[in-house]
Design a protein around this motif. Structure first.
Motif, short mmCIF file in Angstrom:
data_model
loop_
_atom_site.label_atom_id
_atom_site.label_comp_id
_atom_site.label_asym_id
_atom_site.label_seq_id
_atom_site.Cartn_x
_atom_site.Cartn_y
_atom_site.Cartn_z
N ALA A 86 43.99 88.27 73.66
CA ALA A 86 43.89 89.58 74.23
C ALA A 86 45.27 89.52 75.38
O ALA A 86 45.55 88.57 75.87
N VAL A 87 45.79 90.96 75.54
CA VAL A 87 46.91 91.01 76.27
C VAL A 87 46.90 92.34 76.92
O VAL A 87 46.40 93.15 76.57
N VAL A 88 47.24 92.09 78.19
CA VAL A 88 47.53 93.36 79.07
C VAL A 88 48.98 93.52 79.39
O VAL A 88 49.81 92.68 79.89
N VAL A 89 49.57 94.79 79.05
CA VAL A 89 50.84 94.90 79.23
C VAL A 89 51.02 95.29 80.42
O VAL A 89 50.35 96.38 81.13
N LEU A 90 51.89 94.87 81.41
CA LEU A 90 52.33 94.95 82.74
C LEU A 90 53.48 95.93 83.07
O LEU A 90 54.18 96.17 82.39
N LYS A 91 53.40 96.44 84.21
CA LYS A 91 54.55 96.95 84.92
C LYS A 91 55.38 97.86 84.17
O LYS A 91 54.81 98.95 83.66
N GLY A 92 56.54 97.58 83.95
CA GLY A 92 57.63 98.44 83.18
C GLY A 92 57.31 98.92 81.90
O GLY A 92 57.21 100.10 81.43
N ALA A 93 56.81 98.17 81.00
CA ALA A 93 56.54 98.52 79.67
C ALA A 93 55.33 99.24 79.54
O ALA A 93 55.17 100.33 78.63
N HIS A 94 54.43 99.18 80.35
CA HIS A 94 53.16 100.08 80.59
C HIS A 94 53.72 101.26 80.98
O HIS A 94 53.25 102.61 80.37
N GLU A 171 54.08 100.68 70.44
CA GLU A 171 54.70 100.58 69.55
C GLU A 171 53.75 100.10 68.20
O GLU A 171 54.14 99.32 67.51
N GLY A 172 52.91 101.24 68.06
CA GLY A 172 51.94 100.84 67.18
C GLY A 172 50.93 99.97 67.13
O GLY A 172 50.09 99.91 66.16
N ALA A 173 50.72 99.62 68.21
CA ALA A 173 49.72 98.36 68.45
C ALA A 173 48.90 98.91 69.75
O ALA A 173 49.34 99.23 70.70
N THR A 174 47.76 98.51 69.45
CA THR A 174 46.64 99.06 70.69
C THR A 174 46.38 97.74 71.51
O THR A 174 46.05 96.91 70.73
N VAL A 175 46.83 97.89 72.52
CA VAL A 175 46.69 96.69 73.56
C VAL A 175 45.95 97.11 74.75
O VAL A 175 45.49 98.36 74.71
N LEU A 176 45.86 96.46 76.10
CA LEU A 176 45.29 96.70 77.02
C LEU A 176 46.44 97.10 77.99
O LEU A 176 47.47 96.40 78.16
N GLY A 177 46.29 98.18 78.97
CA GLY A 177 47.26 98.25 80.30
C GLY A 177 46.21 98.48 81.23
O GLY A 177 44.90 98.60 81.17
N LEU A 178 46.71 97.98 82.43
CA LEU A 178 45.76 98.03 83.80
C LEU A 178 45.25 99.38 83.89
O LEU A 178 45.79 100.49 83.59
N SER A 179 44.16 99.54 84.76
CA SER A 179 43.40 100.94 85.09
C SER A 179 44.43 101.75 86.11
O SER A 179 45.32 100.67 86.78
N PRO A 180 44.48 102.71 86.33
CA PRO A 180 45.43 103.28 87.25
C PRO A 180 45.19 102.73 88.80
O PRO A 180 46.32 102.44 89.44
N GLU A 181 43.94 102.35 89.16
CA GLU A 181 43.95 101.71 90.34
C GLU A 181 44.68 100.36 90.32
O GLU A 181 45.34 100.09 91.44
N ASP A 182 44.36 99.66 89.32
CA ASP A 182 44.82 98.36 89.44
C ASP A 182 46.55 98.17 89.13
O ASP A 182 47.18 97.55 89.60
#
Length: 200
Positions: A86-94, A171-182
Motif C-alpha cells: 500500500a502506498v500514499v503519494v505525498l506532496k508534489g506528485a499528489h 498515471e493509470g494507477a489507483t493509489v492513496l493520497g492524503l485527505s485534504p486535512e492531512d
C-alpha cells in the motif's frame, strides 16, 4: 509585486527591471509556471516579451521534467501494487496530479511516497527490482513511513492518517493520497520544520 501578479490585486511591475525581478523570484520559489499560467489566462498586455519568454521556458522545462517523473511513477506504483504494498503519494506528485490544472504547474525534483513502516523494506526491494536503486542519481523516489523527517518530535497519528487517506488516480494507477486535512498538515510541516520557511 510578485504577490500582486499572482493575486491580480495591487500594482503590477512597470519597468523591465521590475519584471526581471518578479521572474527571478518566481523561479526561486518554484512558482514560475503558475505565474505564467495566470499572466496568460488574464491576457495581461503590459508584460515584456522577455519576461514571458523566460516564464514560458521555465514552464516547458517543468512540464517535460514532470512528464518524465510521472511516467516513472506510474511504473513504480504498478510494481508496488502488484507486490501488495500500500502506498500514499505525498506532496508534489499528489498536488500536481490531483489539485493543479496541469502537472506543469507544480515543479518537482523527486517523488515522495509513504508506506507503512513494516512495508518499508519490501517497498525498497520492489523498487530495486523495478530498476530504481536507492543510490540512483538523481533519486526519483524518496520513501517515507511517516509525515515528518524533522528532528522535532511530532505526535502524528499515522493510523488515523492511513484511515483517512483517499483513493486517487495517478498515471493509470489507483493509489492513496492524503485527505485534504492531512495534506494541509503535511505541507505545513514540511515547509516550516524541514525547510524553515526558506522555499516554496
Amino acid at each position: 509585486m510578485l504577490l500582486a501578479c499572482l493575486s491580480g490585486n495591487g500594482p503590477r511591475p512597470a519597468s523591465e527591471r521590475e519584471w526581471e525581478d518578479v521572474v527571478r523570484r518566481s523561479l526561486r520559489h518554484g512558482i514560475s509556471p503558475i505565474l505564467y499560467h495566470i499572466l496568460r489566462s488574464e491576457e495581461v498586455r503590459d508584460v515584456p516579451d522577455a519576461a514571458l519568454k523566460d516564464l514560458r521556458r521555465f514552464t516547458l522545462e517543468a512540464s517535460a521534467a514532470n512528464t518524465g517523473l510521472f511516467h516513472e511513477l506510474g511504473k513504480a506504483l504498478r510494481a508496488l501494487r502488484n507486490a501488495g504494498v500500500a502506498v500514499v503519494v505525498l506532496k508534489g506528485a499528489h498536488l500536481a496530479g490531483n489539485v493543479y490544472e496541469s502537472i506543469a504547474l507544480r515543479p518537482m525534483s523527486d517523488v515522495d511516497l509513504m508506506v507503512k513502516r513494516e512495508d518499508l523494506g519490501r517497498a525498497q526491494e520492489v523498487l530495486l527490482a523495478a530498476g530504481y536503486p536507492p543510490q540512483r542519481e538523481p533519486l526519483l523516489f524518496d520513501m517515507h513511513w511517516g509525515l515528518s523527517m524533522a528532528r522535532t518530535e511530532l505526535n502524528i497519528d499515522l493510523d488515523g492518517v492511513w484511515e483517512r487517506a483517499e483513493a486517487v488516480e495517478i498515471e493509470g494507477a489507483t493509489v492513496l493520497g492524503l485527505s485534504p486535512e492531512d495534506l494541509l498538515l503535511h505541507v505545513c510541516i514540511h515547509f516550516s520544520l524541514q525547510h524553515l520557511f526558506a522555499s516554496a
